[in-house]
Design a protein around this motif. Sequence first.
Motif, short mmCIF file in Angstrom:
data_model
loop_
_atom_site.label_atom_id
_atom_site.label_comp_id
_atom_site.label_asym_id
_atom_site.label_seq_id
_atom_site.Cartn_x
_atom_site.Cartn_y
_atom_site.Cartn_z
N ILE A 182 6.06 21.93 0.95
CA ILE A 182 4.70 21.43 1.14
C ILE A 182 3.73 22.60 1.02
CG2 ILE A 182 3.12 20.28 2.75
CD1 ILE A 182 5.57 19.08 4.13
N LEU A 183 2.67 22.41 0.24
CA LEU A 183 1.61 23.41 0.15
C LEU A 183 0.30 22.74 0.51
CD1 LEU A 183 2.54 25.16 -3.25
CD2 LEU A 183 3.27 25.79 -0.95
N ALA A 184 -0.51 23.44 1.29
CA ALA A 184 -1.79 22.86 1.71
C ALA A 184 -2.84 23.94 1.86
CB ALA A 184 -1.61 22.15 3.05
N MET A 185 -4.10 23.53 1.83
CA MET A 185 -5.22 24.39 2.21
C MET A 185 -5.90 23.72 3.38
SD MET A 185 -5.76 27.24 0.69
CE MET A 185 -7.50 27.65 0.80
N ALA A 186 -6.05 24.47 4.48
CA ALA A 186 -6.70 23.93 5.67
C ALA A 186 -7.86 24.85 6.02
CB ALA A 186 -5.71 23.85 6.82
N VAL A 224 1.32 17.55 11.01
CA VAL A 224 0.82 18.77 11.64
C VAL A 224 -0.05 19.53 10.65
CG1 VAL A 224 1.54 21.07 12.44
CG2 VAL A 224 2.64 19.01 13.37
N ILE A 225 0.43 19.67 9.41
CA ILE A 225 -0.34 20.41 8.40
C ILE A 225 -1.67 19.70 8.14
CG2 ILE A 225 -0.38 21.08 5.95
CD1 ILE A 225 2.62 21.71 6.18
N ILE A 264 2.05 26.78 4.21
CA ILE A 264 3.26 26.56 3.42
C ILE A 264 4.32 25.94 4.31
CG2 ILE A 264 5.04 27.68 2.00
CD1 ILE A 264 3.05 30.02 1.58
N GLY A 265 4.79 24.76 3.93
CA GLY A 265 5.91 24.14 4.63
C GLY A 265 7.17 24.39 3.81
N LEU A 309 -0.39 30.28 7.06
CA LEU A 309 0.61 29.82 8.02
C LEU A 309 1.85 29.35 7.27
CD1 LEU A 309 1.24 29.11 11.01
CD2 LEU A 309 0.21 26.86 10.57
N VAL A 310 3.03 29.81 7.73
CA VAL A 310 4.30 29.38 7.13
C VAL A 310 5.10 28.61 8.18
CG1 VAL A 310 6.46 30.14 6.08
CG2 VAL A 310 4.34 31.35 5.56
N LEU A 311 5.46 27.38 7.85
CA LEU A 311 6.25 26.56 8.74
C LEU A 311 7.64 26.41 8.14
CD1 LEU A 311 3.60 23.78 9.46
CD2 LEU A 311 4.11 25.82 10.83
#
Lengths: 410, 410
Positions: free
Chosen positions: A292-296, A269-270, A302-303, A252-254
């Motif tokens: 911002i980088l995350a694993m959900a 949100v992330i 990716i923000g 997902l890219v925000l």
Amino acid sequence: MQFFKVKTVEETFALIEENIPAIEQTVVRELGEALNDILAVPVVAKENVPSFDRSTVDGYAVRAKDTYGSSESMPGFLTVAGEVKMGEVPDAVVRHGEAVYAPTGGMMPKGSDSVIMIEHCEDVEGLLNTYKQVAPGENVIRAGEDIKAGETLLAAGTRLRPQELGALASLGIAEVPVFRKLKVGYLSSGDEIVPYQTKTLVEGQIRDINYLTIAGLANEWNVDVVYGGIVRDDFEEFRGRARELYDQVDCLVLSGGSSVGAKDYTTDVIQSLGDPGVFVHGISIKPGKPTILAMANGKPVIGLPGHPASAMIIFKLFGERILRKLKGEKIERKPERIFAKITKNIPSSMGRADYIRVRLFEKEAEWWAEPIIGKSGLITTLVKSDGIVEISSEKEGVSQGEYVPVIPSR
Amino acid sequence: MQFFKVKTVEETFALIEENIPAIEQTVVRELGEALNDILAVPVVAKENVPSFDRSTVDGYAVRAKDTYGSSESMPGFLTVAGEVKMGEVPDAVVRHGEAVYAPTGGMMPKGSDSVIMIEHCEDVEGLLNTYKQVAPGENVIRAGEDIKAGETLLAAGTRLRPQELGALASLGIAEVPVFRKLKVGYLSSGDEIVPYQTKTLVEGQIRDINYLTIAGLANEWNVDVVYGGIVRDDFEEFRGRARELYDQVDCLVLSGGSSVGAKDYTTDVIQSLGDPGVFVHGISIKPGKPTILAMANGKPVIGLPGHPASAMIIFKLFGERILRKLKGEKIERKPERIFAKITKNIPSSMGRADYIRVRLFEKEAEWWAEPIIGKSGLITTLVKSDGIVEISSEKEGVSQGEYVPVIPSR
């Protein structure tokens, strides 16, 4: 305001290596549809390529030693004993003192070990005058010389370029197991953002241009994009729409969320999408710090920063890396970066990596990089650019004439 | 045997420039579908981007001179007179001694000329302490600073990269006139060639691997490919099948025909398709000498050499050039070639251009090119390669450590 624990570019890449797994699902793809797909298993050759000794020229298959001593002034003489037909096993056999016509790609007749090129001999009513000597094996491709039965032709994780497709085709492999195509979801946020198709803007509005730059890059990397639309600066709506899109995609890219409120929302949100959540919140990079980088739950999120040039540079740097990992790509083709000489001194802060848009030009068999000056909000700085120069965080700028790495824009 | 009037590589490129026109048909493409299409008309901006003065940071819109003299030790003081909302025209006005909160991307309120970053000030119950002075225009993008109304944003013939799509989107241009997508026809010939899907070969046969390498390259250039199948070495059949395919496409590619008969056929078949016919018959190049280029009634026809690596190198060099001209592409992005140092001496004949497959590796901020030795019939030499080094016809080889141009393989 939340203050970021800023990561360096190197730390960010290391965290990506550590946190992003390859997707596990594979599909079987018809070879003609597999360009740029990533091979999911190694390919071991089941047969030799070519499967028989072949002539590489138009000429006469001979025993090399029968030509020894031949020259323009002292030709040798051989008896023409037949002709090789393409695609057939030759009836003719080459005995001592004989030659058999063999076209390019034709199968070598029994008894022969080399081919004398048609330009170096002359068939005079069945008597071949040879004007040059050939060595054993000359102008012949041996069975298995291209690919040997039992050899691993391609490793798992190889991206299939046109030549890899050709090599697979040579083995008669018409279908290959590859990692399935990725789907990236893109969602814009911001009260000021309107669809790019909007004909007339109300004052204060801007069009969603990041969608096209980000989707364009993803498409170049052979990744599909699902457009999630534009969400207003409202936490519940943002969370709901992000979740809905997240469920449909692999990554997902925000984009956007540049008001202070929205910035806070983006992180929340992330975090709401799943564990372990954010692993990079701010990068010591210019442009693009508020990344911002995350694993959900196994999916990267990716923000992106809101400025168009920043968003594109960040997605090119880290998004491409994340998607390659996710795709299962292991063997990467060089060069990702080229080297150019910089045309002017550029100062830079130690501890921060700078990415400078440049125009490239050629001078005396070298590339030179001319910086394009402009704020990271300006998309036209990228339109004018041929690539971006990287000044690593360990450097306090670069000096005129120094070699710098450039990531070319294709 | 017909002897070729061999052209140099430079002559060949000049003849391509001279002989290949751009197709004239254009289509209107939705912007989201236009990646890598070629713009058919120039794009002139009808409005400013951005359409209003915007803040580039989170901060307070001020009159710059109200901050003069501010420092950490001697802060200035301004009255907070409101807030800019994203996407709206601000109600607030900045008067002497006042500041209005403006988030990144927000519209500058009347009266303000700069923005002091949130990190450099502090809102203490409506009294803004300023710790730094700002200059007029600081942290502001002016209306039209990215794109000015009336300016030519993109020239006709520009290939649309992601950033060009973004720039068009910023103007609200949702559809663009582009040259229509090209269709290339591919036809193999040769009695020994069988479809690559063939599971088991009869001795003497080989699979059609050029189709996948040529179609793969064309696909990378955003060109569609129509597969014409494999035709036997029979003049009438070859001519009929070539004509049938020619009628459906914009450019015809013929591969193979490596027997002497078929070689003669290929020229005659090409000549039969239309005038003015063949303009290159043989190029002074290694590999790939027996290349044929023709124009038949406005459509280019390419006769490739039969060896897989030769065919791919020739199509990459001349096919790409021909298709770019045909597509209407005028603005080409650099770099097509990068520069590397060669790891060993390579002899070459004066008057002939040599193309050497190489592996690239990085050493001390430079690329080095390591030649891959192998006959041009071997597809695996391309599988192992990262690019091809060009030794121009004016050189008698290159010396170890010399800079050489490399065409990278992506």
